[in-house]
Design a protein around this motif. Structure first.
Motif, PDB file in Angstrom:
ATOM      1  N   UNK A  10       0.854  -1.183   0.000  1.00 45.45           N
ATOM      2  CA  UNK A  10       0.000   0.000   0.000  1.00 45.45           C
ATOM      3  C   UNK A  10       0.890   1.232   0.000  1.00 45.45           C
ATOM      4  N   UNK A  11       0.306   2.371  -0.323  1.00 44.43           N
ATOM      5  CA  UNK A  11       1.034   3.643  -0.331  1.00 44.43           C
ATOM      6  C   UNK A  11       0.717   4.393   0.957  1.00 44.43           C
ATOM      7  N   UNK A  12       1.781   4.913   1.573  1.00 44.83           N
ATOM      8  CA  UNK A  12       1.646   5.740   2.779  1.00 44.83           C
ATOM      9  C   UNK A  12       2.629   6.897   2.700  1.00 44.83           C
ATOM     10  N   UNK A  13       2.426   7.866   3.564  1.00 44.67           N
ATOM     11  CA  UNK A  13       3.402   8.946   3.733  1.00 44.67           C
ATOM     12  C   UNK A  13       4.592   8.390   4.516  1.00 44.67           C
ATOM     13  N   UNK A  14       5.807   8.658   4.022  1.00 44.51           N
ATOM     14  CA  UNK A  14       7.040   8.224   4.678  1.00 44.51           C
ATOM     15  C   UNK A  14       7.706   9.474   5.236  1.00 44.51           C
ATOM     16  N   UNK A  15       7.916   9.545   6.547  1.00 40.33           N
ATOM     17  CA  UNK A  15       8.540  10.748   7.120  1.00 40.33           C
ATOM     18  C   UNK A  15       9.845  11.108   6.409  1.00 40.33           C
ATOM     19  N   UNK A  16       9.938  12.369   5.989  1.00 45.04           N
ATOM     20  CA  UNK A  16      11.137  12.870   5.333  1.00 45.04           C
ATOM     21  C   UNK A  16      11.262  12.506   3.862  1.00 45.04           C
ATOM     22  N   UNK A  17      10.324  11.726   3.319  1.00 42.44           N
ATOM     23  CA  UNK A  17      10.420  11.292   1.928  1.00 42.44           C
ATOM     24  C   UNK A  17       9.180  11.614   1.098  1.00 42.44           C
ATOM     25  N   UNK A  18       8.047  11.820   1.709  1.00 40.30           N
ATOM     26  CA  UNK A  18       6.801  11.938   0.946  1.00 40.30           C
ATOM     27  C   UNK A  18       6.145  10.566   0.855  1.00 40.30           C
TER      28      UNK A  18
END
Length: 124
Positions: A10-18
């Motif tokens: 799944x797609x999630x927000x990755x801290x510091x990466x988007x």
């Protein structure tokens, strides 16, 4: 909860990466966990747009944008997955080792997992 299209990812927000791709469940080594169709485009038609940040080099002056989650994987010089071009229309994404639930799935943008060549930006 992130967007889902696959039992594995799944797609999630990755801290510091988007945005990035995360394993939803264990992805065993050797598993093809995504088969992404691609759209071929000329680099000069997308080079000044945000789409260029999501495109892969193809042949000559051509780029491709992978559909599904194929253009959302983040780069790593120690990736846990790889991609392979299958014919002229698809990329397969395969686990290089077991990928644990909740772990970010990464690829080496150079195409080969072991290549350390610059990818044109600072790697976090």
């Amino acid at each position: 909860m992130g967007l889902r299209q696959s039992e594995y990812i799944e797609v999630r927000q990755i801290p510091g990466k988007g945005r990035g791709v995360i394993a939803r469940t264990l992805i065993p080594k050797g598993t093809i966990f995504e088969k992404a169709p691609v759209l071929l485009v000329k680099w000069d038609t997308i080079s000044s747009s945000v789409l260029a940040d999501y495109a892969y080099a193809w042949e000559g002056e051509t780029a491709c944008v992978a559909l599904g989650y194929g253009s959302l994987y983040n780069h790593s010089y120690s990736p846990n997955a790889r991609y392979d071009d299958i014919g002229k229309a698809t990329k397969h994404f395969t686990a290089l080792r077991d990928i644990q639930p909740g772990e970010e799935v990464t690829i080496n943008y150079n195409g080969e997992p072991h290549l350390k060549k610059s990818v044109g930006f600072d790697v976090k």
